[in-house]
Write a protein that holds these residues in place. Structure first.
Motif, PDB file in Angstrom:
ATOM      1  N   SER A  84      -4.746 -10.596  -1.820  1.00 43.98           N
ATOM      2  CA  SER A  84      -3.418 -10.247  -1.330  1.00 43.98           C
ATOM      3  C   SER A  84      -2.982 -11.175  -0.228  1.00 43.98           C
ATOM      4  O   SER A  84      -2.246 -10.797   0.670  1.00 43.98           O
ATOM      5  CB  SER A  84      -3.409  -8.804  -0.856  1.00 43.98           C
ATOM      6  N   ARG A  92       0.553  -5.552   2.039  1.00 39.77           N
ATOM      7  CA  ARG A  92       0.055  -4.733   0.935  1.00 39.77           C
ATOM      8  C   ARG A  92      -1.400  -4.390   1.127  1.00 39.77           C
ATOM      9  O   ARG A  92      -1.840  -3.264   0.899  1.00 39.77           O
ATOM     10  CB  ARG A  92       0.261  -5.515  -0.368  1.00 39.77           C
ATOM     11  N   SER A 116      -3.114  -0.664   1.550  1.00 40.19           N
ATOM     12  CA  SER A 116      -4.161  -0.272   0.619  1.00 40.19           C
ATOM     13  C   SER A 116      -5.438   0.072   1.374  1.00 40.19           C
ATOM     14  O   SER A 116      -6.113   1.060   1.078  1.00 40.19           O
ATOM     15  CB  SER A 116      -4.397  -1.442  -0.338  1.00 40.19           C
ATOM     16  N   TRP A 153       7.306   7.973  -8.057  1.00 34.66           N
ATOM     17  CA  TRP A 153       6.537   8.778  -7.105  1.00 34.66           C
ATOM     18  C   TRP A 153       6.576  10.245  -7.496  1.00 34.66           C
ATOM     19  O   TRP A 153       5.618  10.994  -7.242  1.00 34.66           O
ATOM     20  CB  TRP A 153       7.055   8.603  -5.671  1.00 34.66           C
ATOM     21  N   SER A 187       5.585   0.927  -0.714  1.00 30.77           N
ATOM     22  CA  SER A 187       6.168   0.728  -2.047  1.00 30.77           C
ATOM     23  C   SER A 187       7.304   1.710  -2.234  1.00 30.77           C
ATOM     24  O   SER A 187       7.185   2.701  -2.944  1.00 30.77           O
ATOM     25  CB  SER A 187       5.110   0.981  -3.134  1.00 30.77           C
ATOM     26  N   PRO A 244       5.460   3.596  -7.265  1.00 31.44           N
ATOM     27  CA  PRO A 244       4.077   3.140  -7.109  1.00 31.44           C
ATOM     28  C   PRO A 244       3.848   1.833  -7.852  1.00 31.44           C
ATOM     29  O   PRO A 244       4.314   1.663  -8.983  1.00 31.44           O
ATOM     30  CB  PRO A 244       3.251   4.274  -7.728  1.00 31.44           C
ATOM     31  N   GLN A 245       3.168   0.924  -7.220  1.00 30.46           N
ATOM     32  CA  GLN A 245       2.807  -0.345  -7.845  1.00 30.46           C
ATOM     33  C   GLN A 245       1.308  -0.512  -7.719  1.00 30.46           C
ATOM     34  O   GLN A 245       0.837  -1.296  -6.890  1.00 30.46           O
ATOM     35  CB  GLN A 245       3.514  -1.507  -7.144  1.00 30.46           C
ATOM     36  N   SER A 254      -2.324  -1.711  -7.925  1.00 33.99           N
ATOM     37  CA  SER A 254      -2.835  -3.044  -8.189  1.00 33.99           C
ATOM     38  C   SER A 254      -4.333  -3.043  -7.975  1.00 33.99           C
ATOM     39  O   SER A 254      -4.904  -2.103  -7.447  1.00 33.99           O
ATOM     40  CB  SER A 254      -2.164  -4.070  -7.278  1.00 33.99           C
ATOM     41  N   ASP A 307      -5.820  -2.075  -4.629  1.00 30.65           N
ATOM     42  CA  ASP A 307      -6.084  -0.670  -4.304  1.00 30.65           C
ATOM     43  C   ASP A 307      -7.495  -0.282  -4.725  1.00 30.65           C
ATOM     44  O   ASP A 307      -8.237   0.352  -3.972  1.00 30.65           O
ATOM     45  CB  ASP A 307      -5.065   0.240  -5.000  1.00 30.65           C
TER      46      ASP A 307
END
Lengths: 402, 176, 466
Positions: A43, A49, A53, A296, A351, A355-356, A358, A361
């Motif tokens: 990242s 991000r 996370s 969400w 976010s 939710p994204q 990846s 996470d």
């Protein structure tokens, strides 16, 4: 029908020299560090991000250790007899709290990313933040963080040391001492966990507030505790340790408590949602509004079904709690949805569109949990897996459920 | 006397009746019962009793309660006479949860109590055992085993001998 | 904290019956207050209770005749003593269910000496509580409108209102508590039936005992039903006081609308309930010679639960206060400053003194074992909890719009109605202790060491008290 009142000679109560558990601290430690480094590396362009996370993963791992601290304090507070055979596993879980002081460092470094709404406050621009500035300012924030971590370390070590010392000395004074410490320890626990949850999670959205927030994080961490405790006990048994002495009766109790706290978590979660929904005040509903679009809302629904409905019906039958396979399945499932719960609390601040998920996470989650397991295994090797000279051990061995 | 109801043996302690029950069970009697002033732990197994089915019925009753509570509120608030209250939706399922929950508990609890009474065939104010003087101590401090005459293996003399052999303080034949 | 002067042994449990008694002696001890000739004190107490009940009837009669204007409620304080007393009585009732159900689920065997008594207290408290919604609506003869049955207005109840949820919650609570209490009573009623010498006793206990004949086949299903009832009563008791808290928390009023209200109200209810159980038990165990069944250990455990729940209440006060400040909302902040220093500051500080300061004495074992001090503390706990609800309701006097500010003064009828509810409570109670076994005879027997069939196998450490 007579159950043993002492541990039978053929039961392994310590990690043996040739067990793979001897290598777990190193293996899990390396896995943990590698995962976290990979997460950070992947990242590089979106450091913010990574920090969000990592915060989710950190609060997750911390909830396991804090849940264990609660469990141990309460066993001494209530002078419980049934739990002695599983208490050392929980003590080793809470013994990892000093590790969480170290793991807090990436959180601290990333605070200006995660808590960006107020970290670099310009006075005069936002009257609400100005009103909170005596509390929400970096200096006081760090001072409180250090205070919580120090208190948790002191509390956990105070209980763990005495329990382990009793393995050698058999001195009942250790138990009395821990019983004496339990009430004030519980008070300190309640306040530090509440304010840590307020500081590290609620202030992500600094205009928002909820008096039940501390209780909410607490409820989730106790669910996680009973889930992880069940899994760790069953894992140790699978590798040949503490067999026979931890039996169906104890699984049943762990299952009952897991079930009960799932209901408690649901009650707290519903209380918060419901009161805010009903009064419909924009300054409060905004938090749920952020979590009601873009995907969400699906996660919210998943929590209702996955964190309440499914575990409720799954753990309701007596047989499901007494069977190690089904108990492990239920515990594993709850550990997963507990992560989703924390994700739902923290990630929408970053976010906002939805939710994204990846790989970052997953890597941070595995990283923190691996570090936790490494520390747990390290402690598990250092002492017996059961408090072998606890005065209430006989009661725990012979205990039978209704 | 007329045909007896059964043979009634009196014991003095929970330990005694526990072991006696195991022997009665192993002797393959079917129509018999133990009578204790409080539930003796483990006696289910000593008597060879299967587990109670009551929990399943209570669970069904609870689910019925959930359906009934929610349906009632939905129909009354969103179908039959819709009134706008604080701009909340007609089917405010969130607001309907408290009453649904209470109705669920009510149905479940009623099923537990009345189901238990039904399974036990209570109230049953008249019973042969209640006519025995000695039996009054079953609700005080004595423990009894009664083997009914209707059991296939019952024999007035042999069964009484068998019960005496279990260490009973006294054995009597109870009238019908 | 002072070190324990009476250290408990760690590898065995404190005996629950002390000095030890045989199974038969337990029966005798509990049956005695129902069999001896009623002492003069009992008659006097009954007379006093009936007088209070008369005051209630008079107050309520006048209320129905004249209207709710005889009370002090007004605009803006539309809720006064009626809701304070309703919440107060319901809260007290919750301890009984906690002792019966929650302590049962946690296998706390010490509950067996006090559960019958406290469940009775619950039922009578719920009756007192329900009297307030009944009489406060103005036209009490239209009470049936709250039920979901067709009526002449052709309107259904408003299911979106917390006041209606209260109707369901408290009614279900009363019904389920009554069922739970009665189920527990059945074996003991059989005991009384088998001892009865007079005809009316044989009939009374005989009918109510349903023909119970102590059969183990019956006990098996009975125990399952008991466990299920305990498992159902536990979420029920949590839900009831949560629903009561919703009366306030679903509103938009600062100081009322706060998410921690549900668990905070539940903790407060248990706190006040244990206070009332202690107040009544400390007296009753002495008068009815039950000290060997309700021992100092039992009382001490009750004191500890009181301390725990009082601490939870204190935690909630702290959270409310902190978040009111943290929110930055000037109305929230004002509400708390006003509670402390406004016109009703004396109610607030009485609450803090009784609920936060006084229970701190319970940290000391010497206090927990001193019945006189505990008696005083238990009463102050209930006084404090009364003031807590009063302080909450008085928020109405100073809400968001200063032009709407007002004040509240209770009238003589507010007080007389409240006093009258003690008449209801104590009349029932006086009759209860005379005609029904106030200790769960069968349950106490079941936790004696000799109740365990493997007692002689040397299992001393595994069973027994606690």
């Amino acid at each position: 029908m007579s159950a043993p009142r002492t541990i039978p000679a053929d039961v392994l109560t310590s990690i043996s020299a040739n067990s793979r558990w001897q290598r777990f601290p190193l293996i899990f430690g390396v896995v943990g560090v590698v995962c976290l480094a990979a997460a950070f590396g992947l990242s590089a362009s979106t450091v913010e991000r990574f920090h969000f996370s990592y915060l989710v993963a950190y609060m997750y791992g911390l909830s396991l250790a804090l849940g264990a601290l609660f469990f141990v304090i309460v066993q001494f507070l209530t002078k419980a007899g049934w739990s002695v055979v599983v208490r050392r596993v929980a003590e080793n879980m809470m013994g990892t709290l000093p590790l969480f002081a170290i793991l807090f460092v990436p959180v601290a470094i990333g605070l200006h990313h995660t808590h960006h709404h107020w970290w670099h406050l310009v006075p005069g621009k936002d009257p609400i933040l100005d009103a909170k500035a005596p509390y929400l300012n970096p200096t006081f924030f760090f001072a409180r963080a250090i205070l919580y971590l120090v208190i948790w370390t002191l509390l956990s070590q105070a209980f763990l040391r005495r329990s382990v010392a009793q393995d050698q000395s058999g001195n009942p004074e250790e138990t009395r001492r821990q019983q004496w410490m339990a009430p004030p320890a519980l008070g300190l626990y309640a306040l530090t966990v509440t304010f840590a949850a307020v500081d590290w999670m609620k202030s992500l959205d600094p205009h928002w507030f909820s008096t039940i927030w501390g209780v909410y994080y607490f409820a989730g961490s106790v669910v996680a505790l009973f889930a992880m405790l069940s899994l760790l006990v069953l894992w140790l048994q699978r590798d040949g340790f503490i067999r026979k002495i931890v039996n169906q009766e104890h699984y049943h109790d762990l299952g009952k408590l897991l079930f009960g706290f799932v209901i408690f978590w649901s009650y707290i979660a519903f209380s918060q949602y419901f009161l805010i929904w009903y009064a419909n005040l924009p300054e409060e509903t905004i938090w749920y509004a952020h979590r009601s679009h873009g995907g969400w809302e699906s996660m919210g629904l998943m929590l209702v079904i996955g964190h309440f409905a499914i575990p409720f019906f799954f753990l309701l039958p007596r047989a499901m709690k007494r069977n190690p396979v089904t108990l492990a399945a239920g515990a594993g499932w709850l550990l997963w949805v507990h992560y989703l719960d924390l994700y739902y609390l923290i990630m929408p601040v970053h976010s906002t569109g939805g939710p994204q998920p990846s790989i970052v996470d997953l890597l941070t989650l595995f990283g923190v949990v691996a570090c936790f397991l490494a520390a747990f295994a390290f402690l598990a090797k250092r002492s017996a897996l059961v408090p072998v000279k606890d005065p209430r051990l006989a009661e725990s061995l012979a205990f039978e459920n209704l | 006397m007329n045909r007896p109801y059964g043979a009634l043996a009196e014991f003095k302690s929970a330990a005694e009746i526990f072991h006696a029950c195991e022997k009665v069970r192993d002797a393959q009697y079917r129509r018999w019962d133990a009578h204790t002033p409080f539930p003796v732990h483990g006696l289910d197994r000593a008597m060879g009793l299967p587990r109670s089915k009551l929990p399943i019925f209570v669970c069904i009753a609870g689910l019925t309660g959930v359906a009934a509570g929610m349906t009632m509120q939905w129909w009354m608030s969103a179908v039959d006479y819709r009134v706008i209250i604080a701009a909340k939706p007609f089917f405010s399922w969130q607001a309907f949860i408290p009453v649904t929950f209470e109705v669920m508990i009510l149905f479940s609890a009623a099923c537990a109590v009345f189901g238990m009474l039904f399974i036990n065939r209570l109230p049953q104010w008249h019973h042969s055992l209640l006519k025995s003087e000695r039996f009054r101590r079953a609700s005080d401090d004595r423990f009894f085993i009664c083997i009914e005459a209707q059991d296939a293996k019952f024999d007035p003399e042999q069964t009484v001998q068998f019960l005496k052999g279990l260490g009973a303080a006294s054995v009597e034949l109870v009238e019908e | 904290m002072v070190a324990q002067a009476h250290p408990e042994p760690l590898d065995r449990r404190v005996p629950l019956v002390d000095p030890p008694a045989t199974i038969q002696q337990i029966t005798e001890s509990v049956a005695a207050p129902m069999e001896w000739k009623a002492p003069l004190g009992w008659w006097l107490f009954l007379a006093g209770s009936l007088s209070c009940l008369g005051i209630w009837l008079g107050s309520v009669g006048y209320l129905f005749w004249t209207g709710t204007g005889v009370w002090g409620v007004n605009n803006p304080v539309g809720w006064g003593f009626d809701i304070v007393n309703f919440v107060w009585w319901v809260g007290i009732g919750h301890a009984g269910t906690l002792i019966s159900a929650v302590l049962f689920l946690f296998r706390q065997k010490w509950r067996t000496s006090i559960n019958r008594f406290s469940e009775a207290m619950t039922l009578f408290a719920v009756v007192c509580a329900l009297s307030f919604p009944t009489i406060h609506i103005g036209r009490a003869w239209l009470l049936y409108w709250v039920m979901p049955i067709p009526n002449q207005m052709a309107v259904w109840p408003n299911f979106r209102s917390p006041l209606l949820w209260d109707v369901f919650a408290v009614s279900v609570y009363g019904s389920v508590s009554a069922l739970f209490w009665f189920v527990g009573l059945i074996p003991d009623l059989a005991t009384m039936r088998d001892r009865a010498t007079k005809k009316w006793q044989q009939l009374f206990y005989g009918v109510l005992a349903l023909g119970w004949r102590s059969s183990h086949r019956h006990w098996q299903h009975y125990e399952v039903a008991y466990l299920l009832l305990a498992g159902l009563a536990t979420p029920l008791v949590l839900s009831v006081h949560s629903v009561v808290s919703f009366d306030f928390a679903v509103s938009q009023i600062p100081g009322w609308h706060t998410t921690i209200f549900p668990p905070y109200f539940v903790a407060g209810a248990i706190f006040s309930g244990f206070g009332m159980v202690m107040t009544l038990m400390i007296i009753a165990r002495s008068i009815f010679k039950l000290e060997h069944l309700v021992t100092r250990h039992h009382i001490e455990n009750m004191a500890k639960v009181t301390l725990l729940t009082g601490s939870l209440v204190g935690y909630a006060y702290a959270m409310e206060f902190f978040v009111a400040w943290y929110s930055g909302n000037p109305y929230e902040r004002f509400t708390f400053i006003n509670r402390m220093f406004g016109p009703y500051w004396w109610a607030y500080w009485s609450m803090i003194f009784c609920n936060v300061v006084v229970p701190q004495a319970l940290w000391f074992q010497s206090v927990r074992r001193n019945l006189g001090v505990l008696f005083v503390i238990s009463i102050l706990v209930n006084v404090g909890m009364w003031f807590e609800r009063y302080v909450i309701v008085l928020t109405l006097a100073r809400d968001t719009l200063p032009s709407s500010w007002g004040s509240y003064s209770p009238t003589i009828f507010d007080f007389s109605t409240y006093l009258g509810t003690f008449g209801i409570f104590f009349t029932f109670f006086t009759l209860f202790v005379r005609f029904l076994p106030m200790v769960a005879i069968a349950e106490v027997k079941a936790v004696l060491p000799e109740a365990n069939p493997h007692h002689d196998d040397g299992h001393h450490a595994a069973h027994g008290g606690h």
